[in-house]
Each structure stands twice: as C-alpha cells, then as structure tokens.
Design a protein around this motif. Structure first.
Motif, PDB file in Angstrom:
ATOM      1  N   THR A  41       0.777  -1.371  -0.559  1.00 17.77           N
ATOM      2  CA  THR A  41      -0.166  -0.656  -0.180  1.00 17.77           C
ATOM      3  C   THR A  41       0.849   1.570  -0.099  1.00 17.77           C
ATOM      4  O   THR A  41       0.378   1.931  -0.704  1.00 17.77           O
ATOM      5  CB  THR A  41      -1.427   0.373   1.424  1.00 17.77           C
ATOM      6  OG1 THR A  41      -1.844  -1.139   1.513  1.00 17.77           O
ATOM      7  CG2 THR A  41      -1.344   1.221   1.505  1.00 17.77           C
ATOM      8  N   MET A  87       1.712   2.848  -3.385  1.00 19.81           N
ATOM      9  CA  MET A  87       0.918   2.502  -4.573  1.00 19.81           C
ATOM     10  C   MET A  87       0.796   3.915  -4.450  1.00 19.81           C
ATOM     11  O   MET A  87       1.530   4.811  -4.137  1.00 19.81           O
ATOM     12  CB  MET A  87      -1.085   2.185  -4.397  1.00 19.81           C
ATOM     13  CG  MET A  87      -0.477   1.370  -3.413  1.00 19.81           C
ATOM     14  SD  MET A  87      -1.786   1.182  -3.172  1.00 19.81           S
ATOM     15  CE  MET A  87      -3.235   1.111  -4.334  1.00 19.81           C
ATOM     16  N   ASP A 131      -0.762   7.015  -5.646  1.00 18.89           N
ATOM     17  CA  ASP A 131      -1.480   8.448  -4.619  1.00 18.89           C
ATOM     18  C   ASP A 131      -3.046   8.479  -5.772  1.00 18.89           C
ATOM     19  O   ASP A 131      -2.907   8.104  -6.619  1.00 18.89           O
ATOM     20  CB  ASP A 131      -0.758  10.114  -5.625  1.00 18.89           C
ATOM     21  CG  ASP A 131      -1.844  10.801  -4.154  1.00 18.89           C
ATOM     22  OD1 ASP A 131      -2.043  10.385  -3.441  1.00 18.89           O
ATOM     23  OD2 ASP A 131      -1.665  12.346  -4.043  1.00 18.89           O
ATOM     24  N   ARG A 133      -5.104   4.097  -3.200  1.00 19.70           N
ATOM     25  CA  ARG A 133      -4.583   3.954  -2.192  1.00 19.70           C
ATOM     26  C   ARG A 133      -5.186   4.176  -0.850  1.00 19.70           C
ATOM     27  O   ARG A 133      -5.216   3.300   0.116  1.00 19.70           O
ATOM     28  CB  ARG A 133      -3.292   4.392  -2.286  1.00 19.70           C
ATOM     29  CG  ARG A 133      -2.104   4.791  -1.164  1.00 19.70           C
ATOM     30  CD  ARG A 133      -0.946   5.233  -1.268  1.00 19.70           C
ATOM     31  NE  ARG A 133      -1.180   6.758  -1.154  1.00 19.70           N
ATOM     32  CZ  ARG A 133      -0.642   7.769  -1.543  1.00 19.70           C
ATOM     33  NH1 ARG A 133       0.539   7.563  -1.764  1.00 19.70           N
ATOM     34  NH2 ARG A 133      -0.612   9.133  -0.874  1.00 19.70           N
ATOM     35  N   GLU A 156      -4.381   9.729   5.584  1.00 21.78           N
ATOM     36  CA  GLU A 156      -4.754   9.259   3.933  1.00 21.78           C
ATOM     37  C   GLU A 156      -6.161  10.356   3.311  1.00 21.78           C
ATOM     38  O   GLU A 156      -5.797  10.609   2.599  1.00 21.78           O
ATOM     39  CB  GLU A 156      -4.911   7.610   3.066  1.00 21.78           C
ATOM     40  CG  GLU A 156      -4.929   7.692   1.280  1.00 21.78           C
ATOM     41  CD  GLU A 156      -3.236   7.751   1.442  1.00 21.78           C
ATOM     42  OE1 GLU A 156      -2.905   8.717   0.618  1.00 21.78           O
ATOM     43  OE2 GLU A 156      -2.326   7.672   2.381  1.00 21.78           O
TER      44      GLU A 156
END
Length: 574
Positions: free
Chosen positions: A183, A186, A188, A192, A223
């Motif tokens: 992850t 990954m 953007d 993700r 995130e």
C-alpha cells in the motif's frame, strides 16, 4: 517548445515512478518475499461490515446460470469457472476479481446462492490464491476483494465445512498481509485510499492485536487528510470519487461503532464534509454534474448514500478547494468548473473542461457536458475529456489541457492530464437577487497568448442566466489581430431537449412537460451543430449543441443569455 518539453518531462516522471512501483511489486510477489505473507490464520470473522451498494437478486440467478454481467459486459462461462477462462475485457476482469458481485448473492438470501458464492470463492482460491500475479493481485483490486469478502463473509461461510472455512480465512490473511506490504508504494489517489480502508476493515473484522488496529487507523487518518479536501471534494476533482469513497467510509464508520472502537477524527470529519459535497454536485433530479470523469448517474445508489446525511438545508454554493461553483434560484441549478486541473498523479480521469457549466431547471437538464461512457470503449474516452466536449470555449479547435494517451507509455503512465491551466482565478458574486461568479484561466496563454474569462449571473428568481466570455492577452489587455485567435463557444444540449427558432429568430429549448428557455447572443449569430452525449444510461446518444464561432481579435467579448419563458406544450420530433 518550452511547454512541450515541460509536459513531456511530467509524463516521463510518472512513467519512472510507475515503473519503479511495478518493479517493487513484482519483487514482493516473488518467492523471496512471498514467505512474509504466511503466518497465523485467523480463527473466525468477528463481524461482517455492512455494504451500502445496491444489490439485485436477479443478478445472483444470472451468475448461477454462468452469465456474469459485470462492468457493462456480459460473459457466459458455458459451465466453466469464470476464473479459468480468458476474457479480453479488462474492466470485466477487474470486476470479477473484485468480488463486489457477492452482494447480489447475499440479497438473494437462499441456500443455493450461498452455495454458489462459496463455490466461486473456492474457485478463486484454487486458481489465484497461491500465485500473486496478474489483474487478480493488483493492489486496488485486492483491496476491493478484501472488503467484499469481509462484508459478505456471512453468505460465503453459510453452511461451509471446516476445510473451506480455514482456506477462506487463510487466503484472506495472505491478501491482507500482501496489501499491507504494497500500500505504501501505491500511486496517489482513491485506490490507495481504498487500500487503507480495506486494512482498517480487516483490523476491525478479524482477531488482531490492538497495535494492528492503531496502525491501520493512523494510516487511514493520514490518507484521508491528504486526499479529502476541506470542502469535501476529492483531490482528483471527480464527483464520482466522492460517491465511491463514501460507499466505503460510511460502512467503516458503522463497523468502528459496532466494535465499540473510536473512529479517527479524520474519518468522522471526512464524512461530515463529503456528504454536503455530494449534494453540491447534484442537480434537482438527483443526477451528478458531469465533470472530470463523471458519467451516468444511478439515482438509487446516491439515495442510499445520502440516507446517512443528517445535515439539513440547501447544498453549499461555493467549493473553492475543489474548484466548483453552484448557482441555484427559482428551481434552476447551474454548476460550473472554476478550478485548475488536479495534480497530474491523480488526473487519469480528469477533463479539460475549465470554465464549463451545466444548467438544469426542475428535473430537466438543458445545458450539459458530454460526460463519459463509463463502460464504453476506451478509445472514445479522450473525446469525452477534450475541451470541445464541454460547455465552454475552445481556441483554434484545441483543448486547454493535453491528455497523454501514448500507447507505448500508457502501461506505465496511464492517461494523465498535463499542460492545463496553471492559474485559475474565481470571484464569487452574491448580491440581492443575484448569484454568480467571474473566473479566468490561462490554459491557452502559453500556446496562443490568450486568456479566457467567463462571467455567469443567475437572476430574476432563476428566470435569467446571463453569460459573458472575454478573451484577453496574457497581460490582461486587448488582443491584436493574428491568425491564431479562432474561438468556438459551445453549449451542449441534453439529448431530451428539442431546439427550434421562434418568430424573432431566437433559439428555443424545450422538452415534454418542461419549461421553455430561449437563447440569444447579440454579438455573434448562434449556429447549431451535431453533438454526442456520452453519459446516457444506455450508452452514448446523439444530441445537439449551440455554437458561437468568431475571431477573438474582432469580437473580444460576447454576451449571451438564457431566459425562461414558461411551461412548454411543444415538442418537435428528433
């Protein structure tokens, strides 16, 4: 030459990053790393999170008979496992391996549907469970599958014998460890974010140490803070992304509550901002405005999400971080794109539609953007992303941003939007009886030395929408005569709209049971051309567009007007 070099450099940076990610991913899928994904098998599933996506028991029956209607494409397996046949349609493959179709089995609620779900999961484990490669193990697809298996574990495990029960949990644990490993690398974007959501679901739904839940919660919060903007939009500027992410975040919030765990403040804050943002993009008939990757709207799906919206009152009118404006008055809604393109890393679905707008009155759409055919052929996608597919102005038949769709580099870079407007200014206007804005972009400045400015004002209790398009030089002054200033201002019409000229020479827009609107422009004689509306529920539809064509050095400013003129009893056959 400088702009071409800059755009090329951006694409090559993306290619290099993605090449490095794929190389690392192949390494992590090889025998050197694979042992790291083994470990203790969870004893049971503690809780099956809810799924807000629409389910249809009839699709469960179709799947039982070997017909898989996924991603707008039907495949008949002829009695074989779908995981053992070759299908060229990549979207279908992704949907198959994502397992979201398990919700239809759950909706069927029969022993037969549960047995079929169990058999298909078993087929996947046998065909792909021990070989980390291909579409099945792309991180974004793996995240979808982990969420789906957890959400529908009750139907998959219904009546299961112990060997299958253990095999299911063991495979789920391997996928979670693999996802946790990849992850961070990954690219953007929403894939993700979905991976972070999947890992949070796993930490809540399976027996796990408290440290695993803390780490998953912390990573999810980071995130969300990165991808969800202060006004509730997504960093990609795609209205569909808001809908899709909410469909995962709302069940996750409920799962935290069901497990008596405190959800992170970032999760609660993101949901509280995104629900009003989703309403911001809605026309009065419930459809989402067609900007930056949005296609046809499935109304029941949005209703299922907004059922969880406790906020009252009218939607927001101003989304400065996402780059949109909303005007609403007297049953009329205008939504406009007044923002710069999203960061190139998350621009694969973005459109070159700066300063475009859509207008609806009641439940009828009048002026639209072409939108996208979500399940259509990929070769038509660049057409729907071009500036000419939007209700705005184009210069010299070119787009205000370039879409990179190199076949040679597409495997690594995708189809990002590059070289678009770098500076987009917008000033909101809210006076007594008026709503509007004045916005300007420089997407054509480097190539043609021209800046486009648009003013939209909704007034008269929604009866009048006035527009003004100005074309200036890069310094904001008047243009000099040259051969690179040909302007086309387009107003794409919804396919349901009939168009005719009245006795005064004005264009009249009408539809059965809807109000008439007239269109006039003093400086330029409007014309009508064929168009295409990509965002139809059944696929692309023929439509028309009103066009103003002129030289900016000769006509530096055009003023146009849409005026409501009462309920229509007229309909001209198309």
């Amino acid at each position: 030459m400088a702009i071409v070099a800059d755009n090329t450099a951006r694409v090559w940076v993306l290619v290099a990053k993605e090449y490095w990610r794929k190389a690392r991913r192949r390494l992590r899928a090889g025998p050197t790393y694979r042992w790291r994904y083994s470990g203790r098998t969870p004893e049971r599933v503690l809780i099956a999170p809810p799924d807000l996506r629409l389910a249809d028991p009839q699709i469960a029956l179709e799947i039982y008979y070997g017909r898989f209607p996924l991603s707008g494409h039907m495949v008949e397996t002829g009695g074989q496992s779908p995981f053992q046949i070759e299908v060229a349609h990549r979207g279908w493959q992704k949907s198959l391996h994502g397992f979201r179709w398990l919700r239809h089995m759950r909706a069927a609620g029969t022993d037969l549907a549960a047995a079929n779900a169990r058999a298909l999961v078993g087929d996947w484990i046998a065909a792909h469970g021990s070989r980390i490669s291909g579409v099945a193990w792309e991180p974004g697809i793996t995240a979808k599958r982990v969420i789906a298996w957890l959400q529908h574990s009750s139907v998959v495990l219904q009546g299961a014998e112990f060997p299958f029960y253990r095999a299911f949990l063991k495979s789920l644990a391997v996928q979670i460890r693999y996802l946790r490993s990849v992850t961070r690398e990954m690219p953007d974007g929403k894939q993700r974010l979905r991976a972070r959501i999947a890992l949070a679901f796993a930490a809540l739904s399976l027996p796990a140490p408290a440290s695993a839940l803390r780490a998953a919660t912390r990573n999810l919060a980071e995130e969300l803070d990165h991808q969800i903007l202060p006004d509730g939009g997504h960093v990609s500027r795609n209205p569909l992304a808001v809908l899709e992410i909410l469909a995962d975040l709302l069940p996750l919030r409920q799962t935290y509550a069901n497990q008596a765990e405190s959800p992170p403040a970032a999760l609660m804050g993101a949901i509280d901002r995104m629900l009003p943002a989703l309403r911001f993009f809605r026309h009065q008939d419930g459809a989402l405005a067609r900007f930056n990757g949005m296609g046809a709207t499935i109304h029941d799906r949005i209703a299922a999400i907004l059922h969880h919206d406790d906020t009252a009152g009218a939607p927001l009118l101003h989304a400065p971080h996402s780059g949109y404006e909303r005007l609403t008055m007297g049953g009329v809604t205008v939504i406009a794109d007044t923002g710069a393109p999203p960061p190139v890393e998350v621009s694969e679905d973005a459109h070159a539609g700066c300063l475009s707008f859509e207008m609806s009155c009641g439940r009828q759409h009048y002026v639209v953007n072409a939108g996208v055919d979500t399940y259509g052929a990929s070769e038509f996608r660049p057409l729907s992303r071009a500036t000419a597919a939007h209700s705005t102005a184009t210069l010299n038949d070119s787009s205000c941003a370039r879409i990179s769709h190199s076949l040679r580099l597409g495997e690594f870079s995708g189809t990002p939007l590059v070289g678009g407007p770098r500076h987009v200014s917008c000033q909101r206007i809210d006076d007594a009886g008026r709503q509007g804005f004045v916005a300007r972009h420089d997407g054509y400045a480097q190539r043609f030395g021209i800046v486009h400015e648009r003013e939209l004002i909704l007034s008269g209790n929604g009866d009048v929408l006035t527009g003004r398009d100005r074309f200036l030089n890069s310094a904001g002054g008047a243009l000099r005569d040259n051969d690179r200033d040909f302007v086309t201002v387009r107003f794409h019409l919804h396919p349901d709209i009939a168009l005719f000229r009245d006795d005064h020479g004005r264009f009249v827009l009408t539809a059965p049971g809807a109000e008439r609107w007239s269109f006039t422009c003093a400086e330029v004689m409007p014309d009508v051309e064929e168009s295409i509306y990509f965002a139809g529920l059944g696929g692309p539809r023929r439509s028309r567009q009103i066009v103003l064509a002129f030289r900016a050095s000769e006509v530096p400013e055009v003023r146009w007007l849409f005026m409501r003129s009462g309920l229509s009893n007229y309909y001209q056959g198309r």
